[in-house]
Design a protein around this motif. Sequence first.
Motif, PDB file in Angstrom:
ATOM      1  N   ALA A 145      44.902  34.377  56.385  1.00 59.20           N
ATOM      2  CA  ALA A 145      43.921  33.839  55.541  1.00 59.20           C
ATOM      3  C   ALA A 145      43.107  34.598  54.755  1.00 59.20           C
ATOM      4  O   ALA A 145      43.021  34.578  53.369  1.00 59.20           O
ATOM      5  N   GLY A 146      43.276  36.816  55.339  1.00 59.01           N
ATOM      6  CA  GLY A 146      43.023  36.905  54.544  1.00 59.01           C
ATOM      7  C   GLY A 146      43.881  38.165  53.294  1.00 59.01           C
ATOM      8  O   GLY A 146      43.517  38.699  52.166  1.00 59.01           O
ATOM      9  N   HIS A 147      44.869  37.717  53.262  1.00 59.03           N
ATOM     10  CA  HIS A 147      45.895  37.697  52.738  1.00 59.03           C
ATOM     11  C   HIS A 147      45.731  37.224  51.426  1.00 59.03           C
ATOM     12  O   HIS A 147      45.881  37.561  50.628  1.00 59.03           O
ATOM     13  N   GLN A 148      45.767  36.470  51.425  1.00 57.74           N
ATOM     14  CA  GLN A 148      45.704  34.909  50.411  1.00 57.74           C
ATOM     15  C   GLN A 148      44.301  35.083  49.505  1.00 57.74           C
ATOM     16  O   GLN A 148      44.262  34.921  48.616  1.00 57.74           O
ATOM     17  N   LEU A 149      43.512  35.451  50.630  1.00 55.52           N
ATOM     18  CA  LEU A 149      41.747  35.887  49.895  1.00 55.52           C
ATOM     19  C   LEU A 149      42.228  37.156  49.138  1.00 55.52           C
ATOM     20  O   LEU A 149      41.642  37.515  48.111  1.00 55.52           O
ATOM     21  N   ALA A 150      42.809  38.122  49.696  1.00 52.06           N
ATOM     22  CA  ALA A 150      42.772  39.476  48.915  1.00 52.06           C
ATOM     23  C   ALA A 150      43.908  38.743  47.595  1.00 52.06           C
ATOM     24  O   ALA A 150      43.672  39.901  46.457  1.00 52.06           O
ATOM     25  N   LEU A 151      44.320  38.278  48.172  1.00 51.85           N
ATOM     26  CA  LEU A 151      45.568  38.175  46.223  1.00 51.85           C
ATOM     27  C   LEU A 151      44.588  37.306  45.703  1.00 51.85           C
ATOM     28  O   LEU A 151      44.830  37.879  44.623  1.00 51.85           O
ATOM     29  N   GLY A 152      43.680  36.710  46.233  1.00 52.10           N
ATOM     30  CA  GLY A 152      42.627  36.223  45.057  1.00 52.10           C
ATOM     31  C   GLY A 152      41.780  36.643  44.302  1.00 52.10           C
ATOM     32  O   GLY A 152      41.421  37.019  43.421  1.00 52.10           O
ATOM     33  N   LEU A 153      41.648  37.326  44.989  1.00 50.35           N
ATOM     34  CA  LEU A 153      40.501  38.512  44.675  1.00 50.35           C
ATOM     35  C   LEU A 153      40.728  40.357  44.062  1.00 50.35           C
ATOM     36  O   LEU A 153      40.106  39.793  43.639  1.00 50.35           O
ATOM     37  N   ALA A 154      42.065  40.104  44.266  1.00 51.27           N
ATOM     38  CA  ALA A 154      42.682  41.030  42.991  1.00 51.27           C
ATOM     39  C   ALA A 154      42.888  40.287  41.380  1.00 51.27           C
ATOM     40  O   ALA A 154      43.353  41.144  40.607  1.00 51.27           O
ATOM     41  N   LEU A 155      43.869  39.360  41.687  1.00 51.82           N
ATOM     42  CA  LEU A 155      43.999  38.826  40.579  1.00 51.82           C
ATOM     43  C   LEU A 155      42.047  38.164  40.060  1.00 51.82           C
ATOM     44  O   LEU A 155      42.437  38.968  38.237  1.00 51.82           O
ATOM     45  N   LEU A 156      41.664  37.960  40.293  1.00 59.43           N
ATOM     46  CA  LEU A 156      39.979  37.760  39.520  1.00 59.43           C
ATOM     47  C   LEU A 156      39.716  39.493  38.846  1.00 59.43           C
ATOM     48  O   LEU A 156      39.532  39.696  37.993  1.00 59.43           O
ATOM     49  N   ALA A 157      40.183  40.314  40.197  1.00 60.99           N
ATOM     50  CA  ALA A 157      39.524  42.080  39.605  1.00 60.99           C
ATOM     51  C   ALA A 157      40.717  42.030  38.007  1.00 60.99           C
ATOM     52  O   ALA A 157      39.918  42.942  37.337  1.00 60.99           O
ATOM     53  N   ALA A 158      41.671  41.497  38.315  1.00 63.32           N
ATOM     54  CA  ALA A 158      42.292  41.678  37.045  1.00 63.32           C
ATOM     55  C   ALA A 158      41.810  41.138  35.941  1.00 63.32           C
ATOM     56  O   ALA A 158      41.832  41.982  34.352  1.00 63.32           O
ATOM     57  N   LEU A 159      41.745  39.693  35.985  1.00 70.52           N
ATOM     58  CA  LEU A 159      41.020  39.177  34.284  1.00 70.52           C
ATOM     59  C   LEU A 159      39.918  40.054  34.642  1.00 70.52           C
ATOM     60  O   LEU A 159      39.038  40.143  33.507  1.00 70.52           O
ATOM     61  N   LEU A 160      39.004  40.390  35.500  1.00 66.50           N
ATOM     62  CA  LEU A 160      37.442  41.070  34.546  1.00 66.50           C
ATOM     63  C   LEU A 160      37.430  42.876  34.098  1.00 66.50           C
ATOM     64  O   LEU A 160      36.974  43.384  33.466  1.00 66.50           O
ATOM     65  N   HIS A 161      39.167  43.302  34.885  1.00 61.39           N
ATOM     66  CA  HIS A 161      38.968  44.402  34.554  1.00 61.39           C
ATOM     67  C   HIS A 161      39.724  44.348  33.134  1.00 61.39           C
ATOM     68  O   HIS A 161      39.027  45.644  32.363  1.00 61.39           O
ATOM     69  N   ALA A 162      40.415  43.292  32.640  1.00 61.23           N
ATOM     70  CA  ALA A 162      40.745  43.565  31.233  1.00 61.23           C
ATOM     71  C   ALA A 162      38.957  43.339  30.156  1.00 61.23           C
ATOM     72  O   ALA A 162      39.119  43.711  29.479  1.00 61.23           O
ATOM     73  N   ILE A 163      38.093  42.091  30.579  1.00 55.03           N
ATOM     74  CA  ILE A 163      37.009  42.041  29.911  1.00 55.03           C
ATOM     75  C   ILE A 163      36.364  43.401  30.014  1.00 55.03           C
ATOM     76  O   ILE A 163      35.915  43.205  29.099  1.00 55.03           O
ATOM     77  N   PHE A 164      36.135  44.231  31.205  1.00 49.22           N
ATOM     78  CA  PHE A 164      35.865  45.442  31.451  1.00 49.22           C
ATOM     79  C   PHE A 164      35.982  46.390  30.070  1.00 49.22           C
ATOM     80  O   PHE A 164      35.346  47.092  29.579  1.00 49.22           O
ATOM     81  N   GLY A 165      37.393  45.990  30.400  1.00 46.27           N
ATOM     82  CA  GLY A 165      38.028  47.191  29.237  1.00 46.27           C
ATOM     83  C   GLY A 165      37.657  47.089  27.638  1.00 46.27           C
ATOM     84  O   GLY A 165      37.320  48.009  27.043  1.00 46.27           O
ATOM     85  N   ALA A 166      37.805  45.603  27.377  1.00 46.48           N
ATOM     86  CA  ALA A 166      37.239  45.429  25.973  1.00 46.48           C
ATOM     87  C   ALA A 166      35.832  45.478  25.765  1.00 46.48           C
ATOM     88  O   ALA A 166      35.174  46.219  24.341  1.00 46.48           O
ATOM     89  N   LEU A 167      34.847  45.152  26.964  1.00 43.57           N
ATOM     90  CA  LEU A 167      33.374  45.680  26.475  1.00 43.57           C
ATOM     91  C   LEU A 167      33.240  47.243  26.315  1.00 43.57           C
ATOM     92  O   LEU A 167      32.722  47.303  25.819  1.00 43.57           O
ATOM     93  N   GLN A 168      34.118  48.178  26.811  1.00 44.08           N
ATOM     94  CA  GLN A 168      34.463  49.566  26.728  1.00 44.08           C
ATOM     95  C   GLN A 168      35.022  50.127  25.139  1.00 44.08           C
ATOM     96  O   GLN A 168      33.928  50.739  24.682  1.00 44.08           O
ATOM     97  N   LYS A 169      35.616  48.864  25.317  1.00 41.64           N
ATOM     98  CA  LYS A 169      36.484  49.555  23.855  1.00 41.64           C
ATOM     99  C   LYS A 169      35.201  49.131  22.084  1.00 41.64           C
ATOM    100  O   LYS A 169      36.384  49.207  21.077  1.00 41.64           O
ATOM    101  N   GLY A 170      34.991  48.208  22.776  1.00 38.19           N
ATOM    102  CA  GLY A 170      34.627  47.558  21.427  1.00 38.19           C
ATOM    103  C   GLY A 170      34.094  47.937  20.195  1.00 38.19           C
ATOM    104  O   GLY A 170      34.166  48.743  20.433  1.00 38.19           O
ATOM    105  N   LYS A 171      33.244  47.362  19.863  1.00 36.50           N
ATOM    106  CA  LYS A 171      32.612  47.834  18.487  1.00 36.50           C
ATOM    107  C   LYS A 171      31.241  49.409  18.689  1.00 36.50           C
ATOM    108  O   LYS A 171      31.845  50.371  17.740  1.00 36.50           O
ATOM    109  N   HIS A 172      31.034  49.340  19.782  1.00 42.72           N
ATOM    110  CA  HIS A 172      30.257  51.180  20.337  1.00 42.72           C
ATOM    111  C   HIS A 172      31.260  51.740  20.221  1.00 42.72           C
ATOM    112  O   HIS A 172      32.489  51.914  20.898  1.00 42.72           O
TER     113      HIS A 172
END
Length: 300
Positions: free
Chosen positions: A13-40
Amino acid sequence: MTEWLLSLEGTEAGHQLALGLALLAALLHAIFGALQKGKHDPWLSRGAIDFHYGLIAAPFALFVVPWPEPHMWPIFAGAFLIHIGYKIMQAQTYVLGDYTVVYPVVRGTGPLFAVIGAGIVFNEHFSAGQWLGVAVLLMGIFGLGVYNLIFLETNRETLKPALLMAAGTGFFVALYTTYDAYGIRATANPFTFLAWFFFIDGLAMPPYAAWRYSRMENKPALRPLMRRGLLGAFVAYFSFGSIMMATRLDSVGEAAVLRETSTVFAALIGWLVLGEKVGPRRLFLMALIALGAVMVEMNG
């Protein structure tokens, strides 16, 4: 909730939760990078983000979570220095190159270093199939680098230093992933590490960003910048928190590699939000990076 999470360590169960958390981190980190790279200016964006997440984390660190054990203070000091190096490299990378050019290289080089670091620090070992996945991931990375060097028409004068800075940033990604995984495992309560990390980590960049802002001739409006910083702070909480919890619950190397599916999200964000041209060949190479990450998980 803390006791429930800790009870999942080392379980399926911990492995499956870790998998979901890693994929969530992937999506959010791409958004984070775009926020830092944006117009400012990336330095200003990072300063605004760190200001907000440090400010919000302060009351939780000081009054909510258990106080850190004495041995945690040197660990926090090390994390503080490593993340300063990472932020400097990352911001300069975004200054030099387009988001869809440098982000895949940053995120793609990280897993190789992280897998090696996890083997040294945590005695984790990959199977032959997992190493094949890492090889596919690296094919996508180096393919992107070669493609950009040959065909990219924009920002040619800064392309080579941008790619070198991106690779260096990837090294820092692996360094902080491995080091912070050690840190979150070194304390009894993982939320103690997360709250104090954000509180301490938010101290470095805002003063520099404020100094940089004061010296600008054409200063950007503060309100949009601070709104971006507040949004980025919440994205950072869930992105960094997700990957750190994933490394506590399961394999550090696997979590680090799975997070690099963020390259696909980055391609979509760069195309749809930032208006950068991606093209089918670059999209294919980015997909190779994500495929390699999936192969690592499937062969685990």
